[in-house]
Design a protein around this motif. Structure first.
Motif, mmCIF file in Angstrom:
data_model
loop_
_atom_site.group_PDB
_atom_site.id
_atom_site.type_symbol
_atom_site.label_atom_id
_atom_site.label_comp_id
_atom_site.label_asym_id
_atom_site.label_seq_id
_atom_site.Cartn_x
_atom_site.Cartn_y
_atom_site.Cartn_z
ATOM 1 N N ALA A 99 0.810 -1.218 0.000
ATOM 2 C CA ALA A 99 0.000 0.000 0.000
ATOM 3 C C ALA A 99 0.846 1.272 0.000
ATOM 4 C CB ALA A 99 -0.924 0.012 1.217
ATOM 5 N N TRP A 100 2.148 1.134 0.227
ATOM 6 C CA TRP A 100 3.042 2.306 0.289
ATOM 7 C C TRP A 100 4.339 1.904 -0.396
ATOM 8 C CZ3 TRP A 100 1.168 6.894 1.634
ATOM 9 C CH2 TRP A 100 2.060 7.943 1.874
ATOM 10 N N GLN A 101 4.301 1.864 -1.730
ATOM 11 C CA GLN A 101 5.386 1.276 -2.491
ATOM 12 C C GLN A 101 6.497 2.281 -2.767
ATOM 13 O OE1 GLN A 101 3.819 -0.644 -5.978
ATOM 14 N NE2 GLN A 101 2.297 -1.806 -4.822
ATOM 15 N N PRO A 102 7.747 1.825 -2.709
ATOM 16 C CA PRO A 102 8.883 2.717 -2.975
ATOM 17 C C PRO A 102 9.043 2.973 -4.470
ATOM 18 C CG PRO A 102 9.662 0.494 -2.635
ATOM 19 C CD PRO A 102 8.175 0.460 -2.383
ATOM 20 N N VAL A 103 9.925 3.886 -4.794
ATOM 21 C CA VAL A 103 10.251 4.152 -6.188
ATOM 22 C C VAL A 103 11.155 3.046 -6.730
ATOM 23 C CG1 VAL A 103 11.422 5.762 -7.751
ATOM 24 C CG2 VAL A 103 9.954 6.633 -5.914
ATOM 25 N N GLU A 104 12.068 2.569 -5.896
ATOM 26 C CA GLU A 104 12.942 1.463 -6.289
ATOM 27 C C GLU A 104 13.120 0.513 -5.117
ATOM 28 O OE1 GLU A 104 17.152 2.137 -6.798
ATOM 29 O OE2 GLU A 104 16.987 4.142 -5.898
ATOM 30 N N SER A 105 13.355 -0.751 -5.445
ATOM 31 C CA SER A 105 13.568 -1.754 -4.406
ATOM 32 C C SER A 105 14.528 -2.804 -4.927
ATOM 33 C CB SER A 105 12.252 -2.401 -3.983
ATOM 34 O OG SER A 105 11.675 -3.107 -5.061
ATOM 35 N N GLU A 106 15.136 -3.506 -3.978
ATOM 36 C CA GLU A 106 16.098 -4.549 -4.339
ATOM 37 C C GLU A 106 16.077 -5.613 -3.250
ATOM 38 O OE1 GLU A 106 20.932 -4.863 -4.547
ATOM 39 O OE2 GLU A 106 19.995 -3.175 -5.591
ATOM 40 N N PRO A 107 16.044 -6.892 -3.625
ATOM 41 C CA PRO A 107 16.052 -7.941 -2.601
ATOM 42 C C PRO A 107 17.436 -8.136 -2.000
ATOM 43 C CG PRO A 107 16.062 -8.927 -4.781
ATOM 44 C CD PRO A 107 15.924 -7.449 -4.986
ATOM 45 N N LEU A 108 17.466 -8.448 -0.738
ATOM 46 C CA LEU A 108 18.674 -8.879 -0.048
ATOM 47 C C LEU A 108 18.279 -10.160 0.678
ATOM 48 C CD1 LEU A 108 21.613 -8.351 0.800
ATOM 49 C CD2 LEU A 108 20.738 -7.081 2.770
ATOM 50 N N GLU A 133 15.775 -12.562 1.761
ATOM 51 C CA GLU A 133 14.332 -12.356 1.947
ATOM 52 C C GLU A 133 14.012 -10.969 2.474
ATOM 53 O OE1 GLU A 133 12.695 -16.807 2.853
ATOM 54 O OE2 GLU A 133 13.827 -15.844 4.473
ATOM 55 N N TRP A 134 15.004 -10.121 2.640
ATOM 56 C CA TRP A 134 14.794 -8.722 2.985
ATOM 57 C C TRP A 134 14.519 -7.935 1.711
ATOM 58 C CZ3 TRP A 134 18.844 -6.731 7.078
ATOM 59 C CH2 TRP A 134 18.769 -7.524 8.243
ATOM 60 N N THR A 135 13.922 -6.751 1.865
ATOM 61 C CA THR A 135 13.687 -5.867 0.735
ATOM 62 C C THR A 135 14.224 -4.481 1.062
ATOM 63 O OG1 THR A 135 11.647 -7.057 0.173
ATOM 64 C CG2 THR A 135 11.975 -4.893 -0.836
ATOM 65 N N LEU A 136 15.160 -4.008 0.250
ATOM 66 C CA LEU A 136 15.691 -2.660 0.379
ATOM 67 C C LEU A 136 14.783 -1.721 -0.414
ATOM 68 C CD1 LEU A 136 19.471 -3.469 -0.257
ATOM 69 C CD2 LEU A 136 18.179 -3.628 1.877
ATOM 70 N N ARG A 137 14.347 -0.627 0.204
ATOM 71 C CA ARG A 137 13.375 0.259 -0.435
ATOM 72 C C ARG A 137 13.857 1.701 -0.380
ATOM 73 N NH1 ARG A 137 8.213 -1.240 3.203
ATOM 74 N NH2 ARG A 137 9.746 -0.645 4.794
ATOM 75 N N ALA A 138 13.629 2.444 -1.459
ATOM 76 C CA ALA A 138 14.015 3.855 -1.501
ATOM 77 C C ALA A 138 13.024 4.649 -2.332
ATOM 78 C CB ALA A 138 15.420 4.021 -2.063
ATOM 79 N N ALA A 139 12.808 5.899 -1.927
ATOM 80 C CA ALA A 139 11.916 6.809 -2.649
ATOM 81 C C ALA A 139 12.395 8.245 -2.467
ATOM 82 C CB ALA A 139 10.476 6.653 -2.166
ATOM 83 N N ALA A 140 13.696 8.447 -2.674
ATOM 84 C CA ALA A 140 14.293 9.789 -2.595
ATOM 85 C C ALA A 140 14.040 10.466 -1.252
ATOM 86 C CB ALA A 140 13.777 10.669 -3.739
ATOM 87 N N GLY A 141 13.878 9.661 -0.189
ATOM 88 C CA GLY A 141 13.728 10.211 1.148
ATOM 89 C C GLY A 141 12.316 10.523 1.575
ATOM 90 N N PHE A 142 11.322 10.297 0.722
ATOM 91 C CA PHE A 142 9.928 10.593 1.078
ATOM 92 C C PHE A 142 9.376 9.499 1.980
ATOM 93 C CE2 PHE A 142 5.336 10.120 -0.254
ATOM 94 C CZ PHE A 142 4.871 11.155 0.555
ATOM 95 N N THR A 143 9.279 9.783 3.238
ATOM 96 C CA THR A 143 8.806 8.941 4.339
ATOM 97 C C THR A 143 9.765 7.791 4.640
ATOM 98 O OG1 THR A 143 7.449 7.325 3.116
ATOM 99 C CG2 THR A 143 6.416 9.420 3.692
ATOM 100 N N ARG A 144 9.861 7.457 5.914
ATOM 101 C CA ARG A 144 10.721 6.350 6.320
ATOM 102 C C ARG A 144 10.195 5.020 5.816
ATOM 103 N NH1 ARG A 144 10.839 9.996 10.436
ATOM 104 N NH2 ARG A 144 12.871 10.567 11.326
ATOM 105 N N ARG A 145 8.858 4.884 5.741
ATOM 106 C CA ARG A 145 8.298 3.612 5.289
ATOM 107 C C ARG A 145 8.789 3.240 3.897
ATOM 108 N NH1 ARG A 145 2.032 3.940 5.576
ATOM 109 N NH2 ARG A 145 2.356 6.176 5.798
ATOM 110 N N ALA A 146 8.913 4.228 3.012
ATOM 111 C CA ALA A 146 9.346 3.952 1.642
ATOM 112 C C ALA A 146 10.856 4.016 1.487
ATOM 113 C CB ALA A 146 8.693 4.943 0.680
ATOM 114 N N ASN A 147 11.572 4.299 2.570
ATOM 115 C CA ASN A 147 13.030 4.435 2.526
ATOM 116 C C ASN A 147 13.669 3.658 3.659
ATOM 117 O OD1 ASN A 147 13.733 6.792 0.406
ATOM 118 N ND2 ASN A 147 11.795 7.257 1.423
ATOM 119 N N SER A 148 13.232 2.414 3.809
ATOM 120 C CA SER A 148 13.761 1.561 4.872
ATOM 121 C C SER A 148 13.733 0.115 4.418
ATOM 122 C CB SER A 148 12.929 1.728 6.155
ATOM 123 O OG SER A 148 11.565 1.413 5.919
#
Length: 336
Positions: A99-108, A110-125
């Motif tokens: 429901a709050w998807q990042p701009v880019e993501s990458e698996p590590l 079974e972890w998921t690295l998420r980034a959205a240019a700093g917009f909210t911690r949820r999308a950048n954690s």
């Protein structure tokens, strides 16, 4: 090392119970006060050098010298009270993430690295669900490097009150100098009770896309760049609600994402001059009715731990706390 107590009290936990939910009673006292009993219920995250560390549902860690123990036992899983619609932590974690998807993501792993240019911690954690595929210190070093390459601070989102592996991760992050910056709660409830609320929804407008007026009420950013719009528009079935005010900016707004049986409510905001008029309830009700039309039956939302007013409103709608989540920021010069 195992302890046994006399009388009616007994200590029935050992270091082998690390990772399990326990209930303990212990003695505590200050420099000038008599000893008193205190209780702690949570996950036993460590038992080292004569000190137990128990993490409560709220994320608070309690350090207890083993010499202070009076009683202790493992709490059976069946003793945990079900809160809201039946769901696993993993199911709800993935639903909230979609429901709050990042701009880019990458698996590590079974972890998921998420980034959205700093917009909210949820999308950048990091969303650490499962095994990263390497030792924890190596995984955290990879996390630091990934976010540093994007000029972003490294955050890991981990939960308490959900499952023991998440609480153990919280404890390991704290040991390595990661700092908990923000805590929030995930609440769940039935969708029909929200849709059945006696609210005036005649002024609530529902749209499939966000417009400039909606964005002006949603004050969580500076200039709304493409990354903000991408996060807000992302999700399986997204709806935006607004209630007109006297000017061009809405008096109230909200966002809902329908994902199978779940409807998630976000960005419910009311202008200060329009508060206590039932607009937040109207927004929630209108969005809930639309989600019911799409086949949803359960609801979730997130609220910061300090938002007493929001918690009272959601409790009145039948929501209950499911778990707490925390954003841990990499400490300067810390391990991992």
């Amino acid at each position: 090392m195992e302890f046994t107590g006399g009388g009616l009290l007994a200590i029935r936990i050992t270091g082998s119970d690390v990772g399990k939910r326990v209930s303990v009673r212990y003695l505590t006292h200050g420099p000038a006060t008599a000893a008193t009993f205190a209780d702690a219920v949570g996950v036993l995250v460590s038992w080292d050098a004569g000190v137990l560390v128990i993490t409560r549902r709220t994320g608070e860690s309690v350090r207890i010298p083993e010499s202070s123990l009076v009683a202790g036992k493992v709490v059976p899983p069946g003793a945990t009270r079900r809160r809201g619609p039946a769901t696993s932590f993993a199911e709800l974690a993935w639903v909230t993430a979609r429901a709050w998807q990042p701009v880019e993501s990458e698996p590590l792993g079974e972890w998921t690295l998420r980034a959205a240019a700093g917009f909210t911690r949820r999308a950048n954690s990091v969303l650490p669900l499962g095994d990263p595929g390497m030792e924890l210190d190596a995984a955290l070093a990879r996390v630091r490097d990934w976010y540093a390459a994007r000029d972003l601070p490294a955050f890991v989102q981990a939960a308490t009150g959900a499952e023991s592996t998440q609480e153990l991760l919280c404890a390991e992050l704290e040991k390595r100098g990661w700092v908990r910056e923000v805590s929030a709660q995930v609440w769940t409830g039935g969708l029909a009770p929200v849709a059945d609320l006696d609210a005036d929804v005649s002024e609530v407008r529902l749209d499939r896309d966000v417009d400039e007026a909606w964005l002006q009420r949603y004050q969580r950013f500076g200039v709304p760049g493409p990354h903000v719009l991408q996060v807000l528009r992302g999700g399986p079935s997204v709806w935006f609600a607004s209630v007109p005010g006297t000017g061009p900016i809405p008096a109230a707004i909200g966002r809902c994402v329908v994902d199978g049986r779940w409807a998630g409510f976000m960005a419910v905001e009311v202008a200060p001059e329009y508060r206590r008029q039932g607009l937040a309830t109207a927004v929630m009700t209108a969005l809930a009715r639309r989600a019911l039309d799409e086949g949803a039956s359960a609801a979730w939302l997130q609220v910061e731990s300090e938002n007493d007013g929001g918690q009272a409103m959601y409790a009145g709608m039948g929501f209950q706390v499911h778990h707490h989540y925390h954003h841990y920021r990499a400490g300067e010069g810390g391990q991992g």
